[in-house]
Design an enzyme around this catalytic site. Structure first.
Site, PDB file in Angstrom:
ATOM      1  N   GLY A  50      54.965  -2.063  18.925  1.00 49.60           N
ATOM      2  CA  GLY A  50      53.560  -1.704  19.148  1.00 49.60           C
ATOM      3  C   GLY A  50      52.642  -1.857  17.958  1.00 49.60           C
ATOM      4  O   GLY A  50      51.450  -2.079  18.113  1.00 49.60           O
ATOM      5  N   GLU A 105      52.731   3.286  12.188  1.00 49.52           N
ATOM      6  CA  GLU A 105      53.026   3.534  13.600  1.00 49.52           C
ATOM      7  C   GLU A 105      51.788   3.199  14.439  1.00 49.52           C
ATOM      8  O   GLU A 105      50.665   3.248  13.946  1.00 49.52           O
ATOM      9  CB  GLU A 105      53.450   5.008  13.767  1.00 49.52           C
ATOM     10  N   ASP A 106      52.015   2.846  15.700  1.00 46.11           N
ATOM     11  CA  ASP A 106      50.874   2.576  16.566  1.00 46.11           C
ATOM     12  C   ASP A 106      50.247   3.886  17.057  1.00 46.11           C
ATOM     13  O   ASP A 106      49.063   4.125  16.884  1.00 46.11           O
ATOM     14  CB  ASP A 106      51.270   1.667  17.753  1.00 46.11           C
ATOM     15  N   ASP A 109      52.465  10.638  19.398  1.00 44.29           N
ATOM     16  CA  ASP A 109      52.158  11.440  20.587  1.00 44.29           C
ATOM     17  C   ASP A 109      52.901  12.765  20.429  1.00 44.29           C
ATOM     18  O   ASP A 109      52.449  13.647  19.707  1.00 44.29           O
ATOM     19  CB  ASP A 109      52.611  10.613  21.797  1.00 44.29           C
ATOM     20  N   ASP A 165      51.449  -1.836  24.676  1.00 42.18           N
ATOM     21  CA  ASP A 165      51.765  -2.407  25.988  1.00 42.18           C
ATOM     22  C   ASP A 165      51.763  -1.377  27.105  1.00 42.18           C
ATOM     23  O   ASP A 165      51.812  -0.167  26.874  1.00 42.18           O
ATOM     24  CB  ASP A 165      53.162  -3.043  25.959  1.00 42.18           C
ATOM     25  N   ARG A 171      49.785  -6.587  25.226  1.00 43.85           N
ATOM     26  CA  ARG A 171      49.911  -6.456  23.762  1.00 43.85           C
ATOM     27  C   ARG A 171      48.945  -7.377  23.019  1.00 43.85           C
ATOM     28  O   ARG A 171      48.518  -7.085  21.918  1.00 43.85           O
ATOM     29  CB  ARG A 171      51.332  -6.792  23.305  1.00 43.85           C
TER      30      ARG A 171
HETATM   31  P1  5GP Z   1      56.166  10.057  20.682  1.00 46.39           P
HETATM   32  O1  5GP Z   1      57.610   9.903  20.297  1.00 46.39           O
HETATM   33  O2  5GP Z   1      55.284  10.446  19.517  1.00 46.39           O
HETATM   34  O3  5GP Z   1      55.984  10.967  21.862  1.00 46.39           O
HETATM   35  O4  5GP Z   1      55.701   8.672  21.256  1.00 46.39           O
HETATM   36  C1  5GP Z   1      55.192   7.694  20.451  1.00 46.39           C
HETATM   37  C2  5GP Z   1      55.422   6.358  21.095  1.00 46.39           C
HETATM   38  O5  5GP Z   1      55.144   6.376  22.503  1.00 46.39           O
HETATM   39  C3  5GP Z   1      54.454   5.363  20.500  1.00 46.39           C
HETATM   40  O6  5GP Z   1      55.042   4.717  19.387  1.00 46.39           O
HETATM   41  C4  5GP Z   1      54.218   4.403  21.624  1.00 46.39           C
HETATM   42  O7  5GP Z   1      55.217   3.417  21.622  1.00 46.39           O
HETATM   43  C5  5GP Z   1      54.385   5.254  22.861  1.00 46.39           C
HETATM   44  N1  5GP Z   1      53.079   5.696  23.341  1.00 46.39           N
HETATM   45  C6  5GP Z   1      52.553   6.941  23.310  1.00 46.39           C
HETATM   46  N2  5GP Z   1      51.329   6.968  23.836  1.00 46.39           N
HETATM   47  C7  5GP Z   1      51.057   5.698  24.211  1.00 46.39           C
HETATM   48  C8  5GP Z   1      49.911   5.061  24.819  1.00 46.39           C
HETATM   49  O8  5GP Z   1      48.870   5.661  25.127  1.00 46.39           O
HETATM   50  N3  5GP Z   1      50.010   3.720  25.035  1.00 46.39           N
HETATM   51  C9  5GP Z   1      51.124   2.980  24.728  1.00 46.39           C
HETATM   52  N4  5GP Z   1      51.098   1.686  24.983  1.00 46.39           N
HETATM   53  N5  5GP Z   1      52.210   3.545  24.148  1.00 46.39           N
HETATM   54  C10 5GP Z   1      52.174   4.883  23.898  1.00 46.39           C
HETATM   55 MG    MG Z   2      55.950   2.858  19.388  1.00 43.09          MG
END
Ligand code: 5GP
Ligand code: MG
Length: 183
Positions: A50, A105-106, A109, A165, A171
Site C-alpha cells: 500500500g 506506512e500507508d 487503523d 487498494d 492502487r
Molecule cells: P491496522 O493493522 O492498523 O488495523 O490496519 C492497517 C492496514 O489495514 C493498512 O496498512 C492497510 O493495508 C489496511 N487498511 C486500513 N484502512 C484502510 C483503508 O481505508 N483503505 C485501504 N485500502 N486499506 C486500509
Molecule cells: Mg498496509
C-alpha cells in the site's frame, strides 16, 4: 445502485484527497523529517504494497541521505479491518542494528500491523525507530503504538488510490477516494 464485493462491480468513489493536496502533505512531512534527522542518515522501511507510491514520493522529497528497504506483512481479519494476527511475508534485506529507522506506512487503523512490525524491529536494536503514515485513523486505534509523522487524519471510511487498494484494485489512481459504504 452499485454493490461492492460482487465480481465486476464498480464501487462508487468520492474524491477525498486530490493529488495536489497529497503532494503538499508529502512536502511538509519531508521538511519535518529533514529537520528532525539533520546530520544523520536514515533507513526508510516501506510497508508493501500500500505505501509504494508514498515511499516513492517521500524518498524523493526528503534531503536526508536515506537507504530504502521494504517489508510485506499479511494481517488477517475481515476485508477492511485487521485482527491482530500478522505475519511477515517479506523481511528486510538490510540489517538495522544501530541505524535510524523510519517505517513508512500507508494507513494506521487499529495499529495491530504496525505494533507487530515495530516489536519485531526493536528486537534488532536500531539506534532509533519512528513511524510515518500517510493516513492516521486514530479514532479506531486498538493499540498503544505511536505514530510520529502523519499526512492526514481520517475519522472513518475506507479509502483507495495512491497505492491503496480495494481487493487489489485502484492502487494506480493518483488521487485518494472514499469508497461509498452504502453503495
Ligand atoms: P491496522 O493493522 O492498523 O488495523 O490496519 C492497517 C492496514 O489495514 C493498512 O496498512 C492497510 O493495508 C489496511 N487498511 C486500513 N484502512 C484502510 C483503508 O481505508 N483503505 C485501504 N485500502 N486499506 C486500509
Ligand atoms: Mg498496509
Amino acid at each position: 445502485m452499485q454493490t461492492i464485493g460482487l465480481p465486476q462491480a464498480q464501487p462508487a468513489l468520492t474524491l477525498l484527497y486530490p493529488r495536489a493536496e497529497i503532494a503538499e502533505r508529502v512536502a511538509a512531512l519531508a521538511r519535518e523529517i529533514d529537520c528532525d534527522y539533520a546530520g544523520r542518515e536514515l533507513l526508510l522501511v516501506g510497508i508493501l504494497k500500500g505505501s509504494f507510491l508514498f515511499i516513492a514520493d517521500l524518498a524523493r522529497a526528503i534531503c536526508t541521505p536515506a537507504n530504502i528497504d521494504s517489508v510485506r506483512i499479511a494481517s488477517y481479519g475481515s476485508d477492511t479491518r485487521s485482527s491482530g494476527i500478522v505475519e511477515i511475508r517479506k523481511d528486510l534485506e538490510m540489517p538495522i542494528r544501530g541505524r535510524h529507522v523510519l517505517v513508512i506506512e500507508d494507513i494506521v487503523d487499529s495499529g495491530y500491523t504496525l505494533e507487530a512490525l515495530c516489536n519485531l524491529l526493536l528486537l534488532r536494536e536500531p539506534a532509533s525507530l519512528r513511524v510515518c503514515t500517510l493516513v492516521d485513523k486514530r479514532a479506531l486505534r486498538a493499540t498503544e503504538v505511536s505514530v510520529d509523522y502523519v499526512g492526514f487524519t481520517l475519522d472513518n471510511g475506507f479509502i483507495v488510490g495512491y497505492g491503496l487498494d480495494y481487493d487489489e484494485r485502484f492502487r494506480g489512481l493518483p488521487d485518494i477516494y472514499l469508497v461509498k459504504s452504502d453503495a
